[in-house]
Design an enzyme around this catalytic site. Structure first.
Site, PDB file in Angstrom:
ATOM      1  N   GLY A  77      -6.010 -39.156  41.203  1.00 23.30           N
ATOM      2  CA  GLY A  77      -5.273 -39.235  39.946  1.00 23.30           C
ATOM      3  C   GLY A  77      -4.232 -38.142  39.817  1.00 23.30           C
ATOM      4  N   ARG A 141      -5.904 -43.703  46.400  1.00 17.99           N
ATOM      5  CA  ARG A 141      -7.321 -43.335  46.408  1.00 17.99           C
ATOM      6  C   ARG A 141      -8.050 -43.748  47.685  1.00 17.99           C
ATOM      7  NH1 ARG A 141      -9.030 -41.306  41.583  1.00 17.99           N
ATOM      8  NH2 ARG A 141      -7.716 -41.665  39.759  1.00 17.99           N
ATOM      9  N   ASP A 172     -13.555 -34.864  45.563  1.00 12.84           N
ATOM     10  CA  ASP A 172     -13.778 -35.888  46.595  1.00 12.84           C
ATOM     11  C   ASP A 172     -12.702 -35.835  47.667  1.00 12.84           C
ATOM     12  OD1 ASP A 172     -16.198 -37.178  45.755  1.00 12.84           O
ATOM     13  OD2 ASP A 172     -15.103 -38.086  44.096  1.00 12.84           O
ATOM     14  N   LYS A 198      -6.801 -29.825  42.791  1.00 10.39           N
ATOM     15  CA  LYS A 198      -6.143 -30.560  41.718  1.00 10.39           C
ATOM     16  C   LYS A 198      -7.156 -31.368  40.925  1.00 10.39           C
ATOM     17  CE  LYS A 198      -5.943 -34.475  42.165  1.00 10.39           C
ATOM     18  NZ  LYS A 198      -6.188 -35.910  41.985  1.00 10.39           N
ATOM     19  N   THR A 199      -7.137 -31.296  39.631  1.00  3.91           N
ATOM     20  CA  THR A 199      -7.769 -32.268  38.739  1.00  3.91           C
ATOM     21  C   THR A 199      -7.637 -31.773  37.310  1.00  3.91           C
ATOM     22  OG1 THR A 199      -9.784 -33.394  38.006  1.00  3.91           O
ATOM     23  CG2 THR A 199     -10.106 -31.312  39.126  1.00  3.91           C
ATOM     24  N   ASP A 201      -9.468 -32.669  35.058  1.00  4.63           N
ATOM     25  CA  ASP A 201     -10.828 -32.610  34.503  1.00  4.63           C
ATOM     26  C   ASP A 201     -11.398 -31.194  34.469  1.00  4.63           C
ATOM     27  OD1 ASP A 201     -10.505 -35.305  34.458  1.00  4.63           O
ATOM     28  OD2 ASP A 201     -12.138 -35.792  35.823  1.00  4.63           O
TER      29      ASP A 201
END
Length: 545
Positions: A77, A141, A172, A198-199, A201
């Site tokens: 993402g 992905r 992941d 990176k994220t 979240d």
């Protein structure tokens, strides 16, 4: 492409670099490392990339560097700042040797396997400096985990004379980067693999990674929107707004947004799990806050909900774990959707079946069906905000019949997800990502593989940041995925004994009853440093700043 006035102005912004990356660089190696858990299993799986030392970049002396070509992949993402990782990498490799070339693989890891790439030139890269999104080369992905993918990727790596691949992704994607690094090292192919954290979240975080990039910008974007809703809420005084925010496995975004905006209710998934709360417990908690505010004449409020909260309710978590195992069976693959649900129900324990049957049909169906490429329930598709508001309304009706509630309840629903993933990066993320890209180039130039680029001391001014690298194996443990034990990077959940949660917990009762909203406004790019260069409250609290 046509540019907005903001984009033209932001293109001129020169990201700040840590002192150790500003000129010639020397590598300072620390002690050997080991994985966070399951040391023997991880060491056995990654014999060539296990136990490597931590690395820090410090000022050094100019040395000549042989020409090298580098490949870069955006995985998973989107997160604000991804383009600055690429521009930081581009500028650094060109500075090391102007003959160096950078190739971008199109639409994620699949671009490496399918040989879909483009050379990134100065003219092209300049169009994307300090911009949000991943549209420079696109993302995907595809999971890099099979030998035939590694070998297919090697063909184009050899053809383009690539020395190293940089993979920008979450836990992941960086796990896959580690597997790829180990494979190429074991085969002595001479191809290095470097990861970048990176994220939005915020769950790719540990003793070495202070924050994942994109979290700062996304939280500031969502907090602006939540603040706008709170102001509207406080103006019309007739709605309860249920606001779901992204963060599929951890509540870092919800917690940070609560600290920034002070809503009446914010659910923290990790606390719900720790207290073994049921869905009914959660509904009762919200209903009691609604009733208490109604008693004060305030029939309005805001509720912030983390995207993945449903997975943290212990009974539902147990159900999902068994569903994951059942749905990973080979015979399920060719079944229709109704058949899959019937098969799953037939193989559940009595306890899990009872929980499954107690859920609203839409929620139960979503839990039993589509998984993302990593085998996770697609929690963003579950309308938790509507589920909770409906159940709260029912609970309030019951309270009214018992003579306990005399207010009015009208709900509005929001899901803030994609609004934050591609926002123009904050000054923090612009600087942080540029430093990560520069660090990745230095890791490659110094012969490292299986490392993740890191930047630390991030609540200090940027020139005092410390840049370096951490072996990806250091962050790994064994976890059950799709029915089998696999090596993965451990996700960082909200720590209930950590400073950010404690700060929230100390104030939430006050925020629940009072209207204590804060309206942070949009991200600031120019102006006084105390407005423009604020770190997230999470980082400031964690580092006691």
């Amino acid at each position: 492409m046509e540019k907005s006035a903001l984009q033209i102005a932001r293109a001129a912004y020169q990201p700040k670099l840590p002192r150790g990356l500003q000129g010639a660089v020397k590598v300072q190696e620390g002690a050997p490392t080991q994985s966070v858990d399951n040391q023997e299993e991880i060491k056995k799986l990654f014999p060539n990339t296990y136990g490597m030392p931590l690395v820090e970049f410090v000022p050094g002396e100019e040395t000549a560097h042989e020409p090298m070509n580098v490949g870069i992949i955006l995985s998973g993402g989107q997160a604000p700042g991804g383009h600055n990782v690429i521009t930081g990498l581009f500028d650094a490799v060109k500075k090391l040797n102007p003959a160096n070339r950078l190739f971008g693989f199109i639409l994620g890891p699949g671009g490496l396997v399918d040989h879909n790439y483009m050379e990134l030139t100065a003219e092209y890269v300049d169009e994307y400096r300090n911009t949000g999104g991943f549209d420079m080369i696109g993302s995907g992905r595809t999971k890099l985990e099979k030998v035939d993918q590694f070998e297919k990727g090697l063909e184009i790596i050899r053809e383009l004379g690539i020395k190293a691949i940089v993979i920008i992704g979450g836990d992941d994607s960086n796990t896959n980067a580690c597997v790829l690094a180990e494979y190429y090292a074991a085969k002595n192919y001479g191809v290095q693999v470097i990861g970048c954290p990176k994220t939005i979240d915020g769950d790719l975080k540990n003793s070495q990674i202070e924050t994942s990039f994109g979290f700062d910008t996304a939280c500031k974007t969502y907090s602006e929107l939540i603040g706008n809703i709170e102001r509207d809420c406080n103006s019309s005084r007739k709605y309860w707004h249920f606001i779901k925010v992204m963060g599929r496995s951890a509540s870092h975004i919800a917690l940070e947004c609560a600290l920034q905006t002070q809503p009446n209710v914010c659910l923290i998934s990790e606390e719900i799990e720790a207290k073994a709360m049921s869905l009914d417990n959660i509904v009762e908690y919200i209903a009691n806050v609604v009733a208490a505010r109604a008693a004060d004449g305030n029939n309005f409020g805001t509720v912030v909900i983390p995207e993945g909260v449903i997975e943290f309710i212990p009974a539902i978590k147990k159900l999902i774990a068994q569903l994951n195992d059942v749905l990973a069976r080979p015979e399920v693959k060719d079944m229709g959707r109704t058949e899959q649900i019937d098969f799953a129900k037939a193989h559940l324990t009595d306890e899990n079946l009872a929980v499954f049957n107690s859920l609203p049909t839409g929620v139960a169906r979503q839990l039993a069906l589509d998984r993302d490429p990593h085998g996770n329930v697609q929690v963003s598709l579950i309308e938790t905000e509507k589920l909770l508001s409906t159940m709260v309304a029912q609970k309030l009706e019951k309270m009214k019949k018992e003579g306990k509630y005399a207010g009015k309840f009208s709900a509005m629903h929001h899901f803030f997800g994609y609004e934050g993933r591609c926002a123009a990066p904050s000054n923090f993320d612009a600087d942080y990502c540029y430093a990560l890209g520069t660090s990745a180039a230095q890791l490659i130039a110094n012969g490292k593989t299986g490392y993740m680029a890191i930047v630390q001391n991030t609540t200090a001014p940027a020139d005092e940041w410390k840049a370096g690298g951490v072996p990806i194996t250091m962050m790994m443990n064994m976890e059950r995925r799709a029915g089998e034990m696999k090596p993965v990077i451990r996700k960082a959940l909200v720590e209930l004994d950590g400073a950010p949660f404690k700060e929230f917990a100390a104030h939430r009762e006050e925020w629940a009853r009072k209207t204590a909203y804060i309206y942070p406004g949009p991200i600031q790019y120019w102006g006084p440093a105390e407005v423009c260069d604020l770190p997230t409250k999470t980082l400031a609290l964690e580092q006691a700043k």
